[in-house]
Design a protein around this motif. Structure first.
Motif, PDB file in Angstrom:
ATOM      1  N   PRO A 248       0.893  -1.258  -0.059  1.00 31.96           N
ATOM      2  CA  PRO A 248      -0.249   0.067   0.001  1.00 31.96           C
ATOM      3  C   PRO A 248       0.868   1.500  -0.129  1.00 31.96           C
ATOM      4  N   ILE A 249       0.566   2.161  -0.870  1.00 36.65           N
ATOM      5  CA  ILE A 249       1.171   3.628  -0.901  1.00 36.65           C
ATOM      6  C   ILE A 249       0.351   4.367  -0.594  1.00 36.65           C
ATOM      7  N   GLY A 250      -1.032   4.042  -0.614  1.00 31.17           N
ATOM      8  CA  GLY A 250      -2.093   5.227  -0.206  1.00 31.17           C
ATOM      9  C   GLY A 250      -3.463   4.562  -0.137  1.00 31.17           C
ATOM     10  N   GLU A 251      -4.386   5.360  -0.287  1.00 41.99           N
ATOM     11  CA  GLU A 251      -5.756   4.804  -0.350  1.00 41.99           C
ATOM     12  C   GLU A 251      -6.855   5.626  -0.781  1.00 41.99           C
ATOM     13  N   LEU A 252      -8.035   4.975  -1.380  1.00 39.38           N
ATOM     14  CA  LEU A 252      -9.223   5.749  -1.793  1.00 39.38           C
ATOM     15  C   LEU A 252     -10.157   5.655  -0.731  1.00 39.38           C
ATOM     16  N   ASP A 253     -10.815   6.763  -0.202  1.00 39.09           N
ATOM     17  CA  ASP A 253     -11.621   6.567   0.938  1.00 39.09           C
ATOM     18  C   ASP A 253     -12.980   7.375   0.463  1.00 39.09           C
ATOM     19  N   LEU A 254     -14.027   6.469   0.610  1.00 41.32           N
ATOM     20  CA  LEU A 254     -15.342   7.244   0.210  1.00 41.32           C
ATOM     21  C   LEU A 254     -16.264   7.101   1.410  1.00 41.32           C
ATOM     22  N   ASP A 255     -16.935   8.269   1.733  1.00 40.97           N
ATOM     23  CA  ASP A 255     -17.966   8.190   2.794  1.00 40.97           C
ATOM     24  C   ASP A 255     -19.421   8.494   2.316  1.00 40.97           C
ATOM     25  N   SER A 256     -20.267   7.775   2.874  1.00 43.01           N
ATOM     26  CA  SER A 256     -21.583   7.953   2.263  1.00 43.01           C
ATOM     27  C   SER A 256     -22.625   8.374   3.255  1.00 43.01           C
ATOM     28  N   ASP A 257     -23.604   9.073   2.975  1.00 34.74           N
ATOM     29  CA  ASP A 257     -24.637   9.464   3.785  1.00 34.74           C
ATOM     30  C   ASP A 257     -25.500   8.444   3.935  1.00 34.74           C
ATOM     31  N   LYS A 258     -25.409   7.236   3.196  1.00 32.32           N
ATOM     32  CA  LYS A 258     -26.231   6.044   3.394  1.00 32.32           C
ATOM     33  C   LYS A 258     -25.737   5.028   3.983  1.00 32.32           C
ATOM     34  N   GLU A 259     -26.666   4.430   4.798  1.00 32.13           N
ATOM     35  CA  GLU A 259     -26.071   3.160   5.447  1.00 32.13           C
ATOM     36  C   GLU A 259     -25.903   1.958   4.549  1.00 32.13           C
ATOM     37  N   SER A 260     -24.866   1.308   4.699  1.00 34.36           N
ATOM     38  CA  SER A 260     -24.623   0.092   3.696  1.00 34.36           C
ATOM     39  C   SER A 260     -24.748   0.487   2.240  1.00 34.36           C
ATOM     40  N   ALA A 261     -23.747   1.508   2.103  1.00 38.99           N
ATOM     41  CA  ALA A 261     -23.918   1.955   0.728  1.00 38.99           C
ATOM     42  C   ALA A 261     -23.131   1.209  -0.463  1.00 38.99           C
ATOM     43  N   PHE A 262     -22.079   0.624   0.144  1.00 40.71           N
ATOM     44  CA  PHE A 262     -21.071   0.145  -0.700  1.00 40.71           C
ATOM     45  C   PHE A 262     -21.232  -1.458  -0.985  1.00 40.71           C
ATOM     46  N   SER A 263     -21.420  -2.024  -2.007  1.00 42.69           N
ATOM     47  CA  SER A 263     -21.703  -3.439  -2.682  1.00 42.69           C
ATOM     48  C   SER A 263     -20.519  -4.025  -2.900  1.00 42.69           C
ATOM     49  N   PRO A 264     -20.414  -5.251  -3.026  1.00 38.28           N
ATOM     50  CA  PRO A 264     -19.179  -5.797  -3.661  1.00 38.28           C
ATOM     51  C   PRO A 264     -18.960  -5.291  -5.253  1.00 38.28           C
ATOM     52  N   GLU A 265     -19.839  -4.895  -6.053  1.00 38.74           N
ATOM     53  CA  GLU A 265     -19.546  -4.014  -7.208  1.00 38.74           C
ATOM     54  C   GLU A 265     -18.806  -3.006  -7.086  1.00 38.74           C
ATOM     55  N   ASP A 266     -19.391  -2.062  -6.075  1.00 45.71           N
ATOM     56  CA  ASP A 266     -18.456  -1.083  -5.713  1.00 45.71           C
ATOM     57  C   ASP A 266     -17.148  -1.370  -5.511  1.00 45.71           C
ATOM     58  N   GLU A 267     -17.098  -2.274  -4.530  1.00 46.49           N
ATOM     59  CA  GLU A 267     -15.679  -2.687  -4.176  1.00 46.49           C
ATOM     60  C   GLU A 267     -14.816  -2.880  -5.447  1.00 46.49           C
ATOM     61  N   ALA A 268     -15.485  -3.795  -6.462  1.00 47.02           N
ATOM     62  CA  ALA A 268     -14.678  -4.189  -7.733  1.00 47.02           C
ATOM     63  C   ALA A 268     -14.244  -3.133  -8.504  1.00 47.02           C
TER      64      ALA A 268
END
Ligand code: SME
Length: 153
Positions: free
Chosen positions: A114-134
């Motif tokens: 790891p040299i860094g990271e992408l960080d996403l915050d959402s106002d929706k609960e459980s906003a991030f799916s396996p498709e978002d991860e991929a």
């Protein structure tokens, strides 16, 4: 709204002069792909600290994070995605915005490290799916590749 495919194509072809321009393009464009990507930032690992290189959304007090603190550190230390569907229920979470309900942190790796990271915050609960991860894992691989191509003395 843009599609994931059009964003990937734009990221491939986008002419950028330096890392900041690349990071700005990513942070400003991703919220147009998904309305639940409410805050997008890129942290760069510098020694034992994560330094916010670029963001889109509200300003955060956590521009520098010591390794060991919060979900952002966890992604680096474990070299794995952190997908927290309910930030209010995670005592490790470092709060930035009162409206945030879920968070996704994806390591940006060079040669597997790891040299860094992408960080996403959402106002929706459980906003991030396996498709978002991929999708966002592919974005992080492309960021790493492009960072490596950009000459910065
Ligand atoms: N919530 C993160 C801190 C960064 S903000 O989300 C912008 C964490 O727990 O590390």
């Amino acid at each position: 709204m843009d599609t994931k495919e059009s964003f990937i194509a734009d990221l491939k072809s986008k002419a950028v002069g330096n890392r900041k321009e690349l990071f700005r393009f990513v942070c400003e464009s991703l919220p147009k792909v998904n309305k639940h990507y409410n805050w997008v930032g890129i942290y760069v690992l510098k020694g034992q600290r994560l330094v916010l290189g670029m963001f889109h959304g509200e300003k955060t007090e956590h521009e520098i994070i010591s390794l060991g603190d919060g979900l952002c550190s966890q992604a680096i230390v474990t070299n794995a995605i952190v997908n927290e569907p309910d930030v209010k229920g995670n005592s490790k979470y470092l709060a930035c915005f009162p409206s945030t309900r879920s968070e996704l942190v994806i390591p940006i790796r060079y040669d597997g490290v790891p040299i860094g990271e992408l960080d996403l915050d959402s106002d929706k609960e459980s906003a991030f799916s396996p498709e978002d991860e991929a999708f966002l894992t592919e974005v992080c691989s492309m960021i790493a590749r492009r960072v490596n191509e950009i000459y910065e003395p």
